[in-house]
Design a protein around this motif. Structure first.
Motif, PDB file in Angstrom:
ATOM      1  N   TRP A  73     -10.816  -1.292   1.306  1.00 14.40           N
ATOM      2  CA  TRP A  73     -10.358  -2.114   2.427  1.00 14.40           C
ATOM      3  C   TRP A  73      -9.190  -1.473   3.172  1.00 14.40           C
ATOM      4  CZ3 TRP A  73      -6.234  -4.637   4.558  1.00 14.40           C
ATOM      5  CH2 TRP A  73      -6.524  -5.615   5.509  1.00 14.40           C
ATOM      6  N   LEU A  74      -8.187  -1.030   2.441  1.00 14.07           N
ATOM      7  CA  LEU A  74      -6.974  -0.530   3.098  1.00 14.07           C
ATOM      8  C   LEU A  74      -7.140   0.892   3.617  1.00 14.07           C
ATOM      9  CD1 LEU A  74      -4.044  -1.013   3.876  1.00 14.07           C
ATOM     10  CD2 LEU A  74      -3.377  -0.323   1.563  1.00 14.07           C
ATOM     11  N   SER A  75      -7.709   1.770   2.803  1.00 11.99           N
ATOM     12  CA  SER A  75      -7.792   3.182   3.183  1.00 11.99           C
ATOM     13  C   SER A  75      -8.477   3.402   4.530  1.00 11.99           C
ATOM     14  CB  SER A  75      -8.512   3.983   2.089  1.00 11.99           C
ATOM     15  OG  SER A  75      -8.642   5.326   2.459  1.00 11.99           O
ATOM     16  N   PRO A  76      -9.603   2.746   4.827  1.00  9.76           N
ATOM     17  CA  PRO A  76     -10.224   2.969   6.136  1.00  9.76           C
ATOM     18  C   PRO A  76      -9.370   2.513   7.309  1.00  9.76           C
ATOM     19  CG  PRO A  76     -11.777   1.959   4.590  1.00  9.76           C
ATOM     20  CD  PRO A  76     -10.423   1.879   3.962  1.00  9.76           C
ATOM     21  N   ARG A  77      -8.388   1.653   7.067  1.00 11.90           N
ATOM     22  CA  ARG A  77      -7.543   1.134   8.135  1.00 11.90           C
ATOM     23  C   ARG A  77      -6.270   1.951   8.341  1.00 11.90           C
ATOM     24  NH1 ARG A  77     -10.685  -2.763   6.146  1.00 11.90           N
ATOM     25  NH2 ARG A  77     -11.280  -4.503   7.495  1.00 11.90           N
ATOM     26  N   LEU A  78      -5.956   2.815   7.400  1.00 14.93           N
ATOM     27  CA  LEU A  78      -4.702   3.562   7.492  1.00 14.93           C
ATOM     28  C   LEU A  78      -4.626   4.490   8.705  1.00 14.93           C
ATOM     29  CD1 LEU A  78      -3.957   4.427   3.751  1.00 14.93           C
ATOM     30  CD2 LEU A  78      -2.945   2.636   5.176  1.00 14.93           C
ATOM     31  N   PRO A  79      -5.689   5.202   9.067  1.00 11.33           N
ATOM     32  CA  PRO A  79      -5.566   6.070  10.244  1.00 11.33           C
ATOM     33  C   PRO A  79      -5.169   5.310  11.511  1.00 11.33           C
ATOM     34  CG  PRO A  79      -7.491   6.684   8.964  1.00 11.33           C
ATOM     35  CD  PRO A  79      -6.987   5.406   8.372  1.00 11.33           C
ATOM     36  N   ALA A  80      -5.774   4.138  11.738  1.00 12.64           N
ATOM     37  CA  ALA A  80      -5.428   3.353  12.931  1.00 12.64           C
ATOM     38  C   ALA A  80      -3.998   2.824  12.842  1.00 12.64           C
ATOM     39  CB  ALA A  80      -6.412   2.192  13.095  1.00 12.64           C
ATOM     40  N   LEU A  81      -3.582   2.423  11.646  1.00 15.05           N
ATOM     41  CA  LEU A  81      -2.214   1.954  11.464  1.00 15.05           C
ATOM     42  C   LEU A  81      -1.216   3.054  11.784  1.00 15.05           C
ATOM     43  CD1 LEU A  81      -2.131  -0.244   8.229  1.00 15.05           C
ATOM     44  CD2 LEU A  81      -1.350  -0.891  10.494  1.00 15.05           C
TER      45      LEU A  81
ATOM     46  N   ALA B  82      -1.700   5.704  13.605  1.00 12.37           N
ATOM     47  CA  ALA B  82      -1.753   6.052  15.032  1.00 12.37           C
ATOM     48  C   ALA B  82      -0.967   5.048  15.864  1.00 12.37           C
ATOM     49  CB  ALA B  82      -3.207   6.109  15.499  1.00 12.37           C
ATOM     50  N   ALA B  83      -1.004   3.775  15.470  1.00 13.55           N
ATOM     51  CA  ALA B  83      -0.298   2.739  16.220  1.00 13.55           C
ATOM     52  C   ALA B  83       1.200   2.731  15.915  1.00 13.55           C
ATOM     53  CB  ALA B  83      -0.890   1.370  15.911  1.00 13.55           C
ATOM     54  N   MET B  84       1.566   3.206  14.721  1.00 10.16           N
ATOM     55  CA  MET B  84       2.973   3.191  14.300  1.00 10.16           C
ATOM     56  C   MET B  84       3.354   4.553  13.722  1.00 10.16           C
ATOM     57  SD  MET B  84       2.806  -0.478  12.330  1.00 10.16           S
ATOM     58  CE  MET B  84       1.906  -1.863  13.039  1.00 10.16           C
ATOM     59  N   PRO B  85       3.333   5.591  14.523  1.00 11.14           N
ATOM     60  CA  PRO B  85       3.567   6.935  13.988  1.00 11.14           C
ATOM     61  C   PRO B  85       4.963   7.133  13.421  1.00 11.14           C
ATOM     62  CG  PRO B  85       3.581   6.946  16.390  1.00 11.14           C
ATOM     63  CD  PRO B  85       3.114   5.598  15.973  1.00 11.14           C
ATOM     64  N   GLU B  86       5.893   6.284  13.797  1.00  7.53           N
ATOM     65  CA  GLU B  86       7.268   6.438  13.312  1.00  7.53           C
ATOM     66  C   GLU B  86       7.462   5.865  11.910  1.00  7.53           C
ATOM     67  OE1 GLU B  86       7.035   2.362  15.087  1.00  7.53           O
ATOM     68  OE2 GLU B  86       6.170   4.348  15.447  1.00  7.53           O
ATOM     69  N   ILE B  87       6.457   5.149  11.374  1.00 14.36           N
ATOM     70  CA  ILE B  87       6.574   4.526  10.057  1.00 14.36           C
ATOM     71  C   ILE B  87       5.882   5.398   9.012  1.00 14.36           C
ATOM     72  CG2 ILE B  87       5.937   2.522   8.663  1.00 14.36           C
ATOM     73  CD1 ILE B  87       6.145   0.814  11.150  1.00 14.36           C
TER      74      ILE B  87
END
Length: 293
Positions: A113-121, A123-128
């Motif tokens: 569930w989480l791993s497939p969502r990490l790239p988009a996260l 990309a949206a929050m590159p500073e984190i």
């Protein structure tokens, strides 16, 4: 001439930690698991503390250990003190690395569930700087160095409702038309969720003698891949098999589904300040539409 008497020694911190954990968790083995040491080390620490005090903190019996009156009296104060120390340590880490967010979650949730969502996260929050640790049980966030906990439970923000139902490869699904047909196939079993099959069968096939038999896996993600490969029928958790169902790698051949009491929830022991990294990550993961997978 000034008088400088020797200062009485403080009680050893590690021994106090061992006592508090063993008392709160009601056992030396459970305390050892939480503290990351051996049960023998916890026993030795507690014994050394009792020797220093000259009084027992636990009664040892053949059935286990039980707090003495002294131990029960002081436990609440030590639990509050170590909770406060854990909070202070987390604040220190957060101030030292304000753009870091660390998530603790189940291996299955991390992988499926989480791993497939990490790239988009990212990309949206590159500073984190986003870190993930997979573990079998939720950590004590009052003590552990994690910002967010993502586990099935009843506390925290609902991320996904969970329901279970049989899933398998399309080739097997073509031969399954009713629950009784499942007896013809291996039933893939996840060791952490071994109650899934009996729970579903109780609803779909009440009063039957069908006992699921098949390979047992300690990694749910591996069981999912085996099911997709045609090894048998797996009891699927809706949020975890959604991507496989969407691309046709798995099929749900039967309509019967059972809603679980525990949803997948995101939780933090500390208030999330609006706009801070942990709060932004939590809000993103909780968005109803989800993130691309």
């Amino acid at each position: 001439m000034p008088v400088a008497p020797p200062r009485p020694k403080d009680l050893p911190l590690n021994a106090l930690r061992a006592f508090e954990a063993a008392a709160r968790l009601q056992g030396f083995a459970a305390a050892a698991m939480e503290l990351g040491v051996t049960p023998g080390a916890v026993t030795a620490h507690v014994k050394a503390l009792e020797d220093r005090l000259g009084a027992p903190l636990f009664d040892r019996t053949a059935r286990g250990v039980h707090l003495t009156q002294l131990g029960a009296t002081v436990l609440p104060a030590f639990t509050a003190a170590f909770d406060a120390l854990g909070q202070a340590q987390h604040q220190l880490r957060a101030e030292a690395a304000p753009r870091s967010v660390h998530i603790a979650t189940l291996p299955a949730i991390a992988q499926l569930w989480l791993s497939p969502r990490l790239p988009a996260l990212r990309a949206a929050m590159p500073e984190i700087a986003l870190s993930v640790t997979a573990m079998e049980a939720p950590p004590n966030l009052k003590r552990a160095p994690y910002d967010l906990s993502l586990f099935p439970g009843t506390e925290g923000r609902v991320i996904a409702e969970d329901e279970i139902f049989p899933v398998c490869a399309p080739s097997l699904a073509a031969r399954i038309h009713r629950p009784e047909d499942l007896a013809q196939f291996p039933c893939l079993i996840d060791s952490a969720w071994s109650a899934d099959w009996p729970l579903w069968l109780e609803a779909a096939l009440p009063c039957t003698a069908f006992t699921p038999r098949g390979p047992v896996f300690s990694l749910y993600a591996l069981a999912v891949e085996e099911a997709a490969g045609g090894a048998g029928v797996l009891m699927g958790h809706a949020p975890l098999v959604a991507a496989h169902l969407a691309r046709g790698a798995l099929v749900a051949p039967l309509p019967q589904r059972v809603r679980l009491a525990k949803s997948i929830r995101l939780w933090s022991a500390r208030p999330l300040r609006p706009g801070q990294p942990a709060d932004r990550v939590a809000r993103a993961l909780a968005e109803p539409q989800g993130w691309p997978v």
